[in-house]
Scaffold this motif. Structure first.
Motif, PDB file in Angstrom:
ATOM      1  N   TYR A   1       0.527   4.202  -1.973  1.00  0.00           N
ATOM      2  CA  TYR A   1      -0.159   4.951  -3.013  1.00  0.00           C
ATOM      3  C   TYR A   1       0.573   6.195  -3.474  1.00  0.00           C
ATOM      4  O   TYR A   1       0.586   6.493  -4.653  1.00  0.00           O
ATOM      5  CB  TYR A   1      -1.564   5.353  -2.553  1.00  0.00           C
ATOM      6  CG  TYR A   1      -2.441   4.169  -2.234  1.00  0.00           C
ATOM      7  CD1 TYR A   1      -3.287   4.176  -1.153  1.00  0.00           C
ATOM      8  CD2 TYR A   1      -2.404   3.022  -3.021  1.00  0.00           C
ATOM      9  CE1 TYR A   1      -4.087   3.097  -0.862  1.00  0.00           C
ATOM     10  CE2 TYR A   1      -3.195   1.937  -2.728  1.00  0.00           C
ATOM     11  CZ  TYR A   1      -4.037   1.986  -1.653  1.00  0.00           C
ATOM     12  OH  TYR A   1      -4.822   0.922  -1.362  1.00  0.00           O
TER      13      TYR A   1
ATOM     14  N   CYS B   1      -2.113  -3.043  -6.309  1.00  0.00           N
ATOM     15  CA  CYS B   1      -2.154  -1.692  -5.738  1.00  0.00           C
ATOM     16  C   CYS B   1      -1.140  -0.834  -6.496  1.00  0.00           C
ATOM     17  O   CYS B   1       0.053  -1.093  -6.441  1.00  0.00           O
ATOM     18  CB  CYS B   1      -1.760  -1.704  -4.273  1.00  0.00           C
ATOM     19  SG  CYS B   1      -2.949  -2.539  -3.244  1.00  0.00           S
TER      20      CYS B   1
ATOM     21  N   VAL C   1      -6.844   0.638  -6.321  1.00  0.00           N
ATOM     22  CA  VAL C   1      -6.875  -0.786  -5.967  1.00  0.00           C
ATOM     23  C   VAL C   1      -7.581  -1.544  -7.075  1.00  0.00           C
ATOM     24  O   VAL C   1      -8.704  -1.207  -7.435  1.00  0.00           O
ATOM     25  CB  VAL C   1      -7.661  -0.975  -4.644  1.00  0.00           C
ATOM     26  CG1 VAL C   1      -7.779  -2.424  -4.296  1.00  0.00           C
ATOM     27  CG2 VAL C   1      -6.977  -0.232  -3.529  1.00  0.00           C
TER      28      VAL C   1
ATOM     29  N   GLY D   1     -12.036  -2.549  -4.514  1.00  0.00           N
ATOM     30  CA  GLY D   1     -11.543  -1.389  -5.225  1.00  0.00           C
ATOM     31  C   GLY D   1     -12.636  -0.411  -5.573  1.00  0.00           C
ATOM     32  O   GLY D   1     -12.427   0.503  -6.352  1.00  0.00           O
TER      33      GLY D   1
ATOM     34  N   TYR E   1       0.849  -1.186   0.000  1.00  0.00           N
ATOM     35  CA  TYR E   1       0.000   0.000   0.000  1.00  0.00           C
ATOM     36  C   TYR E   1       0.881   1.231   0.000  1.00  0.00           C
ATOM     37  O   TYR E   1       1.113   1.838   1.044  1.00  0.00           O
ATOM     38  CB  TYR E   1      -0.825   0.072   1.272  1.00  0.00           C
ATOM     39  CG  TYR E   1      -1.709  -1.105   1.552  1.00  0.00           C
ATOM     40  CD1 TYR E   1      -1.769  -1.628   2.826  1.00  0.00           C
ATOM     41  CD2 TYR E   1      -2.504  -1.666   0.571  1.00  0.00           C
ATOM     42  CE1 TYR E   1      -2.598  -2.677   3.123  1.00  0.00           C
ATOM     43  CE2 TYR E   1      -3.334  -2.723   0.860  1.00  0.00           C
ATOM     44  CZ  TYR E   1      -3.378  -3.220   2.141  1.00  0.00           C
ATOM     45  OH  TYR E   1      -4.197  -4.259   2.440  1.00  0.00           O
TER      46      TYR E   1
ATOM     47  N   LYS F   1      -1.239   3.755   4.591  1.00  0.00           N
ATOM     48  CA  LYS F   1      -1.278   3.549   3.164  1.00  0.00           C
ATOM     49  C   LYS F   1      -0.667   4.702   2.377  1.00  0.00           C
ATOM     50  O   LYS F   1       0.343   4.523   1.698  1.00  0.00           O
ATOM     51  CB  LYS F   1      -2.737   3.322   2.723  1.00  0.00           C
ATOM     52  CG  LYS F   1      -3.195   1.921   3.011  1.00  0.00           C
ATOM     53  CD  LYS F   1      -3.910   1.813   4.337  1.00  0.00           C
ATOM     54  CE  LYS F   1      -4.254   0.382   4.673  1.00  0.00           C
ATOM     55  NZ  LYS F   1      -4.810   0.250   6.003  1.00  0.00           N
TER      56      LYS F   1
ATOM     57  N   HIS G   1      -8.162   3.523   3.001  1.00  0.00           N
ATOM     58  CA  HIS G   1      -7.463   3.448   1.717  1.00  0.00           C
ATOM     59  C   HIS G   1      -7.619   4.703   0.888  1.00  0.00           C
ATOM     60  O   HIS G   1      -6.890   4.880  -0.075  1.00  0.00           O
ATOM     61  CB  HIS G   1      -7.998   2.260   0.909  1.00  0.00           C
ATOM     62  CG  HIS G   1      -7.478   0.955   1.400  1.00  0.00           C
ATOM     63  ND1 HIS G   1      -6.373   0.352   0.861  1.00  0.00           N
ATOM     64  CD2 HIS G   1      -7.886   0.160   2.387  1.00  0.00           C
ATOM     65  CE1 HIS G   1      -6.144  -0.777   1.504  1.00  0.00           C
ATOM     66  NE2 HIS G   1      -7.041  -0.914   2.432  1.00  0.00           N
TER      67      HIS G   1
ATOM     68  N   SER H   1      -3.420   4.645 -12.294  1.00  0.00           N
ATOM     69  CA  SER H   1      -4.540   3.724 -12.016  1.00  0.00           C
ATOM     70  C   SER H   1      -5.435   3.608 -13.226  1.00  0.00           C
ATOM     71  O   SER H   1      -5.806   2.503 -13.639  1.00  0.00           O
ATOM     72  CB  SER H   1      -5.401   4.200 -10.855  1.00  0.00           C
ATOM     73  OG  SER H   1      -4.694   4.917  -9.946  1.00  0.00           O
TER      74      SER H   1
ATOM     75  N   SER I   1     -11.255  -2.335   0.278  1.00  0.00           N
ATOM     76  CA  SER I   1      -9.942  -2.806  -0.158  1.00  0.00           C
ATOM     77  C   SER I   1      -9.993  -4.075  -0.984  1.00  0.00           C
ATOM     78  O   SER I   1      -9.084  -4.320  -1.758  1.00  0.00           O
ATOM     79  CB  SER I   1      -9.047  -3.033   1.046  1.00  0.00           C
ATOM     80  OG  SER I   1      -9.685  -3.898   1.937  1.00  0.00           O
TER      81      SER I   1
END
Lengths: 528, 495
Positions: free
Chosen positions: B110, B443, B400, B254, B108, B311, B279, B378, B251
């Motif tokens: 991000y 992730c 996610v 997503g 995690y 995260k 998240h 993403s 999580s």
């Protein structure tokens, strides 16, 4: 006249007989002679069947209409999310401006710090800081994932191995927070239907774990071995047939709180005599609240008698869970905790947990025991599986702390000496008395004469600690409790002794506390 | 809603049935063997009874090497995975000295703060030298330093609420806060796919718990109406209060929460909203402020906002943000505040510094760049995977991405094949997901570069072909802008 009536009756009778004897009424069905009375019987049967087949009367079910539900929803008024804020909720703790070592800086002034559980003086130790710095540069701060998903860093595995080696057990498991250790470990092994016998004075983490496990919980009196034996006896006799029932005893090595037993007057004298004969080092104090005499058992900071517990456990076939948060690194001549102090081999304890935030000066907790116990927790302990792992720099700090402790066993001796100095200095303090075990690193002072209410006591103790901080530069704290805590905590002043405290500091603390206590109690005595 | 092809469902059931049968067989032989050998329990009940650890012993241990892989470096975009070997058929795994450098698609991370950062790390080391690794005391007893005060102000400011309180661990935040604000006589309505910490906290509070269908505001309304009209179970007294608990990004799916509709429903029925942004804080939203910013919900409408720092901020700990009175009350009563050690000062400094970077207060535009990069990454990754024919869950903008695997045999296959080609992925099965719906979860991080993503896509496509998880038809390469998804015939809808 009579003749006419008689004739009439005779005629009616004749008519009825002939009707019933009529050929149609006398039929032969399947060789059975059917008489006329059968008609009546069949009719009766039909009527009965008809009545039975009728449904009994039930009031019709009328579910709420949409309009009614709307009205109910409009009428409903929820309570506010939190109760209104009172004056005592607004108090703020003092803010430290430097590390929480034996001396710290509050509001620009240097004070002697008795509020951090820094038992071995590792806060600010260079070796720890060095290993943390190198870990921070290598791994960053967080571990960014739970243990199952690339959150396992090699320092975690090294730390677990090191702890297991230090304590002499097979394996250990690291948790990322001290409080979550017990409340994740207990529901792992205890499910609905199991029986747990637990001391009254355990802290909130254990209470929450017990509640979440949904097992049957039986409390025994704080540190009272006879009460424990009686409870075990009772449970074993009640549940003799249950072979698959798992049974546990949960105790803490050094308790952070003690217990208030309320009894009414006739029983008091008898119990008091029995109690004082058994426990030489306790003082008994009478507090009269609402006509019920409360008997303050001033035994917080008490150490659990482990050898007796082990004997009871083996006799009744229970498993023991021991929480060594405040005794790891403190008791025993090499700091291995309560098992070394009582001379019990560690294999006899099934599960040992501890938080590392006290003697080891890092964060997190660990649990250790046999391989089966630890492996099971790796998949079923919720605080381990569903939560991010311990930051790697804290794990490497733990390894360094254990290394330092192993190389310098004199630290535990220094701690014991400091505790002894403090005991000697505070034994004649006016208005307060020491309530903890002489070997416990938490020195617990309680009021000799209570103000009459718990709230009043708390206020007085807070005033004492505030004054000690502002005027004498000694930082001590009064105990605090949460509304969720079941255990009836006593209120008192806690001093956490550290091996890093110097003698002059300790003497200064004793003198200052005596002065402040005398002044405050005089002022308070004058007020009331 | 996940549509699972008919044949796949059948084969998954069959596989699990086979594994279960084999497991029972082996247990039977083990029982005979143990009965023959003397038991060393001596009157104690076994510590794990019967079927409690059946799943662990017979199913999980076969593929144990896919989970819990140790790493030897920071969990950045590329990291070192330690190789392990086993001599006894995966029952115990031993570490070796060898490491392999892999692309990290599992941590995690991000915004890319996981490794040493040029702005954050020097400040963290300073605070370590100043305050040491731990304060060794609770917040009320000498664990509050100037750093903690600064942190709480910073977090409250960032999230958009008047005040905040910070704890040392995210899991404990949920478990210790819910029992304080609601007790017996209250009602907690939680989403069916909420995290284990929320479930534990709700159970520990003693309130009645009801569940509503995942992310369905209409069902939430139905449950609310029913419950308010009925009152408490058996006594039918009116409820003391109702709290609705939802998460920002779920999580395992997503998906983003349908927050505006849920907040409208709760306002209408006077229920309190508790939002868990574990998240989503820092990862979504224009300036990283989470789902409220992304979906346009006013933060004053959400009563309690909770989140974690693990995260997006590369640290540890959790926070609760709310009104000043709420935070004061929590500081007075919450056991995690009164009994647990305060958050470690270097971790606190990391959070402060990373928030400063995100907001651009460090004087550079790295924060805005990171936020833009994670959004681009993403969306790009998700659309590419969908074009290849994988079944990918989750909404746009969410970092996610679960890829459906279904079959228990494909879990280790996917994981091991990817590892052979130096891509580290996370595969999730029962009990974190429903039995049939095993998946691989990706992730994305802001520190992944375009080349990293393209390499990952190539490898995943290869492995996907090998393992057979491209459940949807792939789009031919030279086609149009939008993709057409045609689920196979005879699908079963699973919710």
């Amino acid at each position: 006249m009579e003749l006419a009536a008689l004739n009439l009756v005779n005629a009616t009778l004749n008519w009825v007989t002939s009707a019933l004897d009529a050929p149609s009424a006398r039929a032969v069905v399947f060789g059975v002679h059917i008489g006329g009375h059968l008609f009546v019987e069949v009719l009766l049967l039909v009527v009965i069947l008809f009545l039975l087949s009728q449904k009994s009367y039930k009031p019709p079910k009328r579910p709420l209409t949409k309009k009614e539900i709307d009205e109910l929803c409009d009428e409903w008024v929820p309570e506010s999310l939190i109760p209104s804020i009172t004056q005592e909720m607004l108090s703020e703790p003092p803010v430290l401006e430097s590390a929480a070592g034996p001396c710290t800086v509050i509001n620009g002034k240097e004070v002697v710090n008795f509020a951090s559980a820094n038992y071995l003086g590792f806060v600010g130790h260079e070796k720890l800081l060095e290993s943390c710095t190198s870990a921070l540069e290598k791994y960053g701060v967080g571990s960014c994932g739970p243990r199952g998903f690339y959150g396992t860093i090699d320092v975690h595995l090294d730390c677990e191995a090191r702890i297991a080696k230090f304590l002499g057990t097979h394996d250990s498991i690291l948790y990322s927070y001290g409080l979550s250790t017990m409340f994740s470990a207990i529901p792992c092994f205890c499910k609905k239907g199991d029986i747990i016998v637990v001391d009254e004075g355990v802290h909130w983490g254990i209470q929450n774990g017990l509640y979440l496990s949904r097992s049957t919980i039986v409390y025994f009196k704080h540190n009272d071995m006879e009460s424990l034996e009686k409870t075990l006896e009772k449970i074993t006799s009640e549940n003799q047939r249950a072979k698959k029932l798992r049974r546990y005893i949960v105790v803490e090595a050094v308790y952070q709180c003690s217990v208030v037993i309320g009894m009414n007057k006739p029983m008091i004298v008898h119990s008091l005599l029995k109690w004082s004969r058994r426990h030489g080092n306790c003082k008994v104090q009478w507090v009269n609240v609402d006509d019920t005499l409360f008997w303050l058992v001033q035994n917080s900071g008490q150490i659990a008698p482990l050898d007796k517990i082990i004997r009871l456990k083996e006799k009744y076939r229970f498993r023991v869970l021991l929480d060594e948060t405040n005794s790891f690194g403190v008791l025993g001549h090499t700091g291995r905790g309560l098992t070394e102090y009582c001379g019990v081999p560690i294999e006899k304890i099934d599960i040992v947990t501890a938080a590392m935030g006290h003697a080891l000066a890092t964060e997190g907790g660990f649990c250790t025991g046999s391989a089966r116990v630890i492996d099971h927790q790796r998949l079923s302990s919720s605080g381990y599986v569903f939560s991010a792992s311990l930051p790697p720099y804290l794990a490497s700090a733990a390894i360094t702390a254990i290394d330092v402790l192993e190389e310098n066993p004199y630290l535990t001796l220094k701690l014991k000496e400091n505790i002894a100095i403090l005991w000697k200095g505070l034994s004649d303090i006016q208005g307060l008395s020491i309530a903890s075990n002489p070997e416990s690193p938490i020195v617990f002072l309680v009021l000799e004469k209570s103000t009459g209410s718990v709230k009043g006591d708390l206020q007085l103790l807070e005033d004492i600690s505030d004054r000690a901080l502002k005027q004498e530069s000694i930082y001590v704290v009064a105990s605090k409790r949460s509304t969720l805590d079941r255990c009836p905590l006593p209120v008192g002043i806690r001093l956490f002794v550290s091996a890093a405290h110097s003698e002059p500091d300790l003497h200064k603390a004793c003198e200052s506390l005596k002065r402040v206590a005398a002044a405050m109690l005089r002022a308070h005595g004058g007020k009331s | 809603m996940i549509t699972i092809p008919y044949l796949t469902a059948l084969s998954t059931y069959f596989s699990y049935g086979l594994l279960f049968a084999f497991g029972q067989f082996r247990d039977f032989f083990r029982k005979i063997f143990d009965w023959w050998q003397a038991s060393n329990l001596q009157g104690y009940a076994p510590i794990c009874l019967g079927l409690e650890d059946f799943y662990i012993r017979r199913l999980y241990l076969r593929i144990q090497d896919c989970f819990g892989r140790p790493i030897a470096s920071a969990p950045d975009a590329w990291f070192d995975v330690v190789e392990r070997y086993s001599n006894d058929n995966n029952k115990t795994l031993k570490r070796t000295e060898k490491i392999s450098r892999c692309l990290n698609l599992g941590s995690y991370n991000y915004l890319g703060f996981a490794a040493a950062d040029e702005y954050c790390t020097p400040r963290v080391i300073d605070s370590l030298n100043r305050f040491s690794a731990s304060t060794c005391s609770t917040r009320v007893d000498g664990g509050t330093t100037t750093l903690h005060k600064e942190l709480e102000d910073c977090v409250a400011n960032f999230v958009g609420k008047p005040a905040a309180v910070v704890f040392g661990m995210g899991y404990v935040t949920n478990s210790a806060i819910l029992p304080v604000i609601i007790g017996k006589g209250g009602l907690i309505i939680s989403d069916s796919l909420n995290h284990n910490s929320i479930v534990n906290g709700a159970r520990g509070s003693g309130a009645t718990i009801r569940v509503f269908q995942h992310n369905t505001p209409s069902h939430l309304e139905k449950v609310l109406r029913e419950q308010i009209a009925e009152g408490q179970p058996r006594t039918h007294r009116p409820w003391k209060k109702i709290i609705v608990v939802v998460e920002g990004i779920y999580s395992m799916e997503g998906e983003l929460c349908k927050l505006p509709e849920i907040v409208t429903v709760c306002k209408k029925y006077k229920a309190y909203v508790y939002l868990d942004e574990a998240h989503s804080i820092g990862a979504v939203g224009k300036t990283g402020r989470g789902v409220c910013e992304l979906l346009g919900v006013d933060t004053a409408d959400v009563d309690i906002m909770m989140g974690t720092f693990t995260k997006s901020f590369g640290s540890c700990g959790g926070y609760i943000a709310g009104s000043k009175e709420l935070i004061q009350y929590l500081k007075y009563t919450c056991p995690a505040h009164l009994y647990a050690t305060s958050i470690s000062p270097p971790a606190a400094q990391q959070i402060i510094s990373s928030i400063k970077v995100i907001l651009g207060e460090d004087g550079s535009s790295r924060g805005a760049q990171k936020l833009a990069r994670i959004r681009e990454n993403s969306n790009f990754f998700r659309s590419e995977l969908q074009k290849m024919g994988f079944e990918v869950l989750g909404d746009n903008d969410s970092p996610v991405m679960p890829i459906m695997l279904y079959n228990p045999a494909k879990i280790p296959a996917f994981s091991r094949e990817c590892l052979k080609q130096n891509i580290a992925v996370v595969t999730v099965a029962f009990p974190a997901t429903p039995l049939l719906l095993a998946r691989a979860r990706i992730c994305i991080s802001a520190s992944h570069t375009k080349e990293d993503l393209l390499k990952a896509l190539e490898v995943i496509s290869q492995v996907g072909d090998l393992v057979g998880i491209k459940y949807f038809p792939a789009e031919p390469k030279k086609q149009l802008q939008h993709q057409e998804q045609q689920p196979g015939k005879d699908t079963i809808k699973l919710e």
